[in-house]
Scaffold this motif. Structure first.
Motif, PDB file in Angstrom:
ATOM      1  N   ASN A   1     -58.942  20.500  -2.096  1.00  0.00           N
ATOM      2  CA  ASN A   1     -57.658  20.615  -2.797  1.00  0.00           C
ATOM      3  C   ASN A   1     -57.407  22.017  -3.363  1.00  0.00           C
ATOM      4  OD1 ASN A   1     -56.994  17.736  -2.618  1.00  0.00           O
ATOM      5  ND2 ASN A   1     -58.689  17.422  -4.029  1.00  0.00           N
ATOM      6  N   PHE A   2     -58.218  22.982  -2.923  1.00  0.00           N
ATOM      7  CA  PHE A   2     -58.160  24.318  -3.516  1.00  0.00           C
ATOM      8  C   PHE A   2     -56.890  25.065  -3.118  1.00  0.00           C
ATOM      9  CE2 PHE A   2     -59.409  28.880  -3.514  1.00  0.00           C
ATOM     10  CZ  PHE A   2     -59.618  29.012  -4.880  1.00  0.00           C
ATOM     11  N   ASN A   3     -56.128  25.481  -4.130  1.00  0.00           N
ATOM     12  CA  ASN A   3     -54.911  26.261  -3.902  1.00  0.00           C
ATOM     13  C   ASN A   3     -54.940  27.584  -4.656  1.00  0.00           C
ATOM     14  OD1 ASN A   3     -53.395  24.450  -2.194  1.00  0.00           O
ATOM     15  ND2 ASN A   3     -53.188  23.118  -3.987  1.00  0.00           N
ATOM     16  N   GLY A   4     -56.126  28.005  -5.043  1.00  0.00           N
ATOM     17  CA  GLY A   4     -56.261  29.274  -5.752  1.00  0.00           C
ATOM     18  C   GLY A   4     -56.687  29.072  -7.195  1.00  0.00           C
ATOM     19  N   LEU A   5     -57.439  30.029  -7.709  1.00  0.00           N
ATOM     20  CA  LEU A   5     -57.876  30.000  -9.098  1.00  0.00           C
ATOM     21  C   LEU A   5     -56.711  30.359 -10.012  1.00  0.00           C
ATOM     22  CD1 LEU A   5     -61.203  31.973  -8.526  1.00  0.00           C
ATOM     23  CD2 LEU A   5     -60.983  29.507  -8.882  1.00  0.00           C
ATOM     24  N   GLU A   6     -56.795  29.906 -11.249  1.00  0.00           N
ATOM     25  CA  GLU A   6     -55.745  30.227 -12.219  1.00  0.00           C
ATOM     26  C   GLU A   6     -56.141  31.439 -13.047  1.00  0.00           C
ATOM     27  OE1 GLU A   6     -53.237  27.374 -14.366  1.00  0.00           O
ATOM     28  OE2 GLU A   6     -54.644  25.859 -13.646  1.00  0.00           O
ATOM     29  N   PHE A   7     -55.197  32.346 -13.223  1.00  0.00           N
ATOM     30  CA  PHE A   7     -55.422  33.554 -14.006  1.00  0.00           C
ATOM     31  C   PHE A   7     -54.336  33.699 -15.072  1.00  0.00           C
ATOM     32  CE2 PHE A   7     -57.251  34.328  -9.846  1.00  0.00           C
ATOM     33  CZ  PHE A   7     -58.431  35.004 -10.114  1.00  0.00           C
ATOM     34  N   PHE A   8     -54.688  34.379 -16.152  1.00  0.00           N
ATOM     35  CA  PHE A   8     -53.671  34.809 -17.099  1.00  0.00           C
ATOM     36  C   PHE A   8     -52.814  35.871 -16.409  1.00  0.00           C
ATOM     37  CE2 PHE A   8     -57.033  33.356 -20.004  1.00  0.00           C
ATOM     38  CZ  PHE A   8     -56.300  32.628 -20.933  1.00  0.00           C
ATOM     39  N   THR A   9     -51.616  36.096 -16.927  1.00  0.00           N
ATOM     40  CA  THR A   9     -50.761  37.159 -16.402  1.00  0.00           C
ATOM     41  C   THR A   9     -51.459  38.506 -16.563  1.00  0.00           C
ATOM     42  OG1 THR A   9     -48.785  35.915 -17.020  1.00  0.00           O
ATOM     43  CG2 THR A   9     -48.494  38.270 -16.604  1.00  0.00           C
ATOM     44  N   VAL A  10     -51.444  39.310 -15.505  1.00  0.00           N
ATOM     45  CA  VAL A  10     -52.079  40.630 -15.566  1.00  0.00           C
ATOM     46  C   VAL A  10     -51.431  41.446 -16.676  1.00  0.00           C
ATOM     47  CG1 VAL A  10     -52.512  42.771 -14.308  1.00  0.00           C
ATOM     48  CG2 VAL A  10     -52.666  40.579 -13.116  1.00  0.00           C
ATOM     49  N   ASP A  11     -52.252  42.001 -17.557  1.00  0.00           N
ATOM     50  CA  ASP A  11     -51.763  42.703 -18.747  1.00  0.00           C
ATOM     51  C   ASP A  11     -52.578  43.981 -18.941  1.00  0.00           C
ATOM     52  OD1 ASP A  11     -50.960  43.563 -21.249  1.00  0.00           O
ATOM     53  OD2 ASP A  11     -51.088  41.588 -22.193  1.00  0.00           O
ATOM     54  N   SER A  12     -51.911  45.132 -18.834  1.00  0.00           N
ATOM     55  CA  SER A  12     -52.602  46.418 -18.956  1.00  0.00           C
ATOM     56  C   SER A  12     -53.167  46.653 -20.355  1.00  0.00           C
ATOM     57  CB  SER A  12     -51.653  47.564 -18.590  1.00  0.00           C
ATOM     58  OG  SER A  12     -50.523  47.575 -19.458  1.00  0.00           O
ATOM     59  N   THR A  13     -52.711  45.863 -21.333  1.00  0.00           N
ATOM     60  CA  THR A  13     -53.254  45.952 -22.691  1.00  0.00           C
ATOM     61  C   THR A  13     -54.757  45.685 -22.686  1.00  0.00           C
ATOM     62  OG1 THR A  13     -51.160  45.146 -23.606  1.00  0.00           O
ATOM     63  CG2 THR A  13     -53.090  45.004 -25.041  1.00  0.00           C
ATOM     64  N   PHE A  14     -55.197  44.863 -21.737  1.00  0.00           N
ATOM     65  CA  PHE A  14     -56.602  44.459 -21.680  1.00  0.00           C
ATOM     66  C   PHE A  14     -57.431  45.335 -20.740  1.00  0.00           C
ATOM     67  CE2 PHE A  14     -54.379  40.711 -23.250  1.00  0.00           C
ATOM     68  CZ  PHE A  14     -55.156  40.403 -24.359  1.00  0.00           C
ATOM     69  N   ILE A  15     -56.955  46.533 -20.496  1.00  0.00           N
ATOM     70  CA  ILE A  15     -57.745  47.564 -19.808  1.00  0.00           C
ATOM     71  C   ILE A  15     -58.030  48.638 -20.856  1.00  0.00           C
ATOM     72  CG2 ILE A  15     -57.856  49.210 -17.906  1.00  0.00           C
ATOM     73  CD1 ILE A  15     -55.693  47.567 -16.487  1.00  0.00           C
ATOM     74  N   VAL A  16     -59.291  48.774 -21.236  1.00  0.00           N
ATOM     75  CA  VAL A  16     -59.635  49.644 -22.360  1.00  0.00           C
ATOM     76  C   VAL A  16     -60.757  50.611 -21.988  1.00  0.00           C
ATOM     77  CG1 VAL A  16     -58.948  47.937 -24.092  1.00  0.00           C
ATOM     78  CG2 VAL A  16     -61.320  47.984 -23.284  1.00  0.00           C
ATOM     79  N   ASN A  17     -60.787  51.726 -22.692  1.00  0.00           N
ATOM     80  CA  ASN A  17     -61.890  52.671 -22.580  1.00  0.00           C
ATOM     81  C   ASN A  17     -62.914  52.337 -23.653  1.00  0.00           C
ATOM     82  OD1 ASN A  17     -61.481  54.717 -20.459  1.00  0.00           O
ATOM     83  ND2 ASN A  17     -59.574  55.135 -21.551  1.00  0.00           N
TER      84      ASN A  17
END
Length: 205
Positions: free
Chosen positions: A54-70
């Motif tokens: 029944n696999f139709n893809g994993l669920e992800f949060f909306t891609v958010d550049s806020t969560f890309i950090v140094n």
């Protein structure tokens, strides 16, 4: 000649229909598409047979550049080898590799990054570092046991900084199938905020 042209045109139509009928890769980013492709592949997927059907893809949060950090990386010198707790009796050997300090949504955060001692013996994985974490979505929107992020030793720049992309996180295999043995996220790697990025909890069928 006309017969050859006819055969060629039929072949091209068949190829066109075949390509149009092929399902596109699932996912908004290359990372998501590659992860979905891996989980869809029965030869490597951790999914149980009924979930794979029944696999139709994993669920992800909306891609958010806020969560890309140094993050600032500080190497842990002379770290002892220890047995990491898992979901089973297995106790793989790890070392603390270093500390990562960063700011996210106005909060100062700190995570410990680890190095598997087993991976050091494998040429394919010897540069991999292991970053497990929990956050305030764990047990609700995301998997309760925490999520993982892969970081490579080569990702650490000469100025001792490293980019952490929480959009590119994944669940331990135990989130999909309890036959696996997965490292438990150490308590000190809890982030006291919601990381609404990356992989979500898996809804089993």
């Amino acid at each position: 000649m006309k017969k050859l042209l006819f055969i060629c045109s039929v072949f091209l139509m068949m190829m066109s229909c075949k390509s149009q009928g092929k399902r596109p890769l699932m996912g908004k980013t290359v990372y998501q598409q590659e992860l979905n492709a891996s989980y869809k592949d029965a030869s490597k997927s951790p999914l149980k047979k009924k979930d794979l059907r029944n696999f139709n893809g994993l669920e992800f949060f909306t891609v958010d550049s806020t969560f890309i950090v140094n993050a600032k990386f500080t190497k842990t010198e002379n770290a002892p080898t220890f047995k990491m707790a898992t979901t089973t009796d297995r106790k793989p050997l790890y070392k603390e590799y270093g500390l990562l300090d960063f700011t996210l949504n106005g909060k100062n955060c700190k995570l410990t990054i680890y190095q598997s001692q087993d991976d050091l013996r494998d040429e394919k994985y010897k540069d991999y570092l292991f970053l497990p974490f929990t956050d305030d979505t764990s047990g609700n929107e995301s998997y309760g046991g925490g999520r993982y992020m892969d970081v490579m030793t080569t990702d650490i720049k000469p100025d001792n900084t490293v980019v952490l992309n929480f959009n590119n996180t994944y669940n331990p295999y135990c989130a999909y199938n309890d036959k696996y043995s997965c490292p438990l996220t150490p308590r000190k790697n809890h982030l006291d905020l919601e990381i609404k990025a990356g992989i979500k909890a898996f809804k089993k069928h």
